[in-house]
Design an enzyme around this catalytic site. Structure first.
Site, short mmCIF file in Angstrom:
data_model
loop_
_atom_site.label_atom_id
_atom_site.label_comp_id
_atom_site.label_asym_id
_atom_site.label_seq_id
_atom_site.Cartn_x
_atom_site.Cartn_y
_atom_site.Cartn_z
N TYR A 46 -14.63 1.69 -14.97
CA TYR A 46 -13.95 2.68 -14.12
C TYR A 46 -12.50 2.79 -14.58
O TYR A 46 -11.79 1.79 -14.70
CB TYR A 46 -14.02 2.22 -12.67
CG TYR A 46 -13.49 3.19 -11.64
CD1 TYR A 46 -14.36 3.83 -10.76
CD2 TYR A 46 -12.13 3.43 -11.50
CE1 TYR A 46 -13.88 4.69 -9.77
CE2 TYR A 46 -11.64 4.29 -10.53
CZ TYR A 46 -12.52 4.92 -9.67
OH TYR A 46 -12.05 5.76 -8.71
N GLY A 89 0.80 -1.21 0.00
CA GLY A 89 0.00 0.00 0.00
C GLY A 89 0.83 1.26 0.00
O GLY A 89 2.05 1.23 -0.22
N ASN A 90 0.17 2.39 0.26
CA ASN A 90 0.86 3.67 0.26
C ASN A 90 1.72 3.88 1.50
O ASN A 90 2.70 4.64 1.47
CB ASN A 90 -0.16 4.81 0.16
CG ASN A 90 -0.87 4.82 -1.18
OD1 ASN A 90 -0.25 4.80 -2.22
ND2 ASN A 90 -2.20 4.81 -1.15
N SER A 91 1.37 3.21 2.60
CA SER A 91 2.08 3.42 3.86
C SER A 91 2.83 2.20 4.34
O SER A 91 3.94 2.31 4.86
CB SER A 91 1.09 3.86 4.95
OG SER A 91 0.38 5.01 4.57
N GLY A 117 -7.63 1.09 -8.66
CA GLY A 117 -6.45 0.50 -8.04
C GLY A 117 -6.56 -1.01 -7.92
O GLY A 117 -7.64 -1.56 -7.72
N ILE A 118 -5.43 -1.68 -8.02
CA ILE A 118 -5.43 -3.14 -7.97
C ILE A 118 -5.88 -3.65 -6.61
O ILE A 118 -6.47 -4.73 -6.51
CB ILE A 118 -4.02 -3.70 -8.32
CG1 ILE A 118 -4.05 -5.22 -8.42
CG2 ILE A 118 -2.99 -3.23 -7.33
CD1 ILE A 118 -5.01 -5.77 -9.46
N ASP A 119 -5.68 -2.88 -5.55
CA ASP A 119 -6.16 -3.29 -4.23
C ASP A 119 -7.69 -3.30 -4.19
O ASP A 119 -8.31 -4.20 -3.62
CB ASP A 119 -5.59 -2.40 -3.13
CG ASP A 119 -5.78 -0.91 -3.39
OD1 ASP A 119 -6.08 -0.53 -4.55
OD2 ASP A 119 -5.62 -0.13 -2.43
N ARG A 120 -8.29 -2.31 -4.84
CA ARG A 120 -9.76 -2.27 -4.90
C ARG A 120 -10.29 -3.40 -5.79
O ARG A 120 -11.31 -4.02 -5.48
CB ARG A 120 -10.23 -0.92 -5.42
CG ARG A 120 -9.92 0.23 -4.45
CD ARG A 120 -10.11 1.59 -5.09
NE ARG A 120 -11.52 1.87 -5.39
CZ ARG A 120 -11.94 2.96 -6.04
NH1 ARG A 120 -11.05 3.86 -6.47
NH2 ARG A 120 -13.23 3.15 -6.26
N SER A 158 -5.78 4.57 5.01
CA SER A 158 -5.32 5.95 4.92
C SER A 158 -6.28 6.77 4.06
O SER A 158 -6.42 7.98 4.24
CB SER A 158 -3.90 6.02 4.35
OG SER A 158 -3.80 5.30 3.14
#
Length: 207
Positions: free
Chosen positions: A68, A7-9, A72-75, A92
């Site tokens: 869409y 992820g981002n964090s 994002g691949i996480d979604r 986040s």
């Protein structure tokens, strides 16, 4: 086999039902003899892993029905486990997606609780204080710290209520368990993204 959600964090890990996480810097030093399947929304780490053996990027293997742009691949991983319902990943950022008949109808993004804290601090030093996710929503706040917490928590909950209507809600992410308690039709599943990854690994015959 180890699964990684970058992820981002932080980087979240999954192996045989066990989950843990570590910061990006520590992840770069991570060593294992296991094969690692990963998804990533962090471009720098994605490039870093492309030169490493034993790491397989799952993103090209997902088949997902949506118009869409830039999802994002996480979604995608989280939504791929749900045929009908609303998927809320409260980290986040809070991402919200709607699935109907296996088709992704769309979604939206709002800041997460930690992002609101940083935003308030940028407005005024007097607003630089931690938010209380457990703030009571039954009465109007009588001090600034409660006012900030109330405004953030209640606005997110109301937005989710308006969007979900009578749909089942699937919560995941660091704040997912907290928000799920406000909805009678909610399921909290910390492993939702990893279940999507496992589904794709099986369907693509990668393991």
């Amino acid at each position: 086999m180890i699964l990684c959600d970058i992820g981002n964090s932080n980087v979240d890990f999954y192996q045989d039902g066990k989950m843990w996480n570590m910061p990006h810097k520590q992840f770069k030093e991570f060593r294992t003899q296991e094969k690692i399947f990963y998804i990533s929304v962090n471009q720098a780490l994605t490039q870093f892993l492309q030169a490493k053996e034993g790491y397989i990027d799952l993103e090209p293997y997902f088949e997902f029905d949506t118009i869409y742009q830039g999802l994002g691949i996480d979604r995608i991983a989280a939504c791929s486990t749900v045929k009908d319902g609303m998927i809320v990943d409260a980290g986040s950022a809070v991402t919200v997606d709607i699935m109907s008949g296996g088709m992704h109808l769309g979604g939206f993004i709002v800041p997460g609780i930690s992002a609101y804290e940083r935003a308030f601090a940028s407005i005024s030093p007097r607003l630089e204080m931690p938010l209380n996710p457990n703030i009571s929503l039954d009465a109007l706040p009588q001090k600034t710290s409660d006012a900030l917490s109330y405004g953030v928590v209640r606005s997110i909950i109301l937005l989710l209520e308006v969007t979900c209507k009578d749909k089942r809600i699937y919560f995941t992410g660091g704040d997912g368990k907290f928000f799920s308690k406000f909805f009678s039709n909610a399921i909290f599943d910390r492993s939702l993204i990893f279940r999507g990854m496992l589904k794709t690994i099986k369907e693509a015959h990668l393991a």
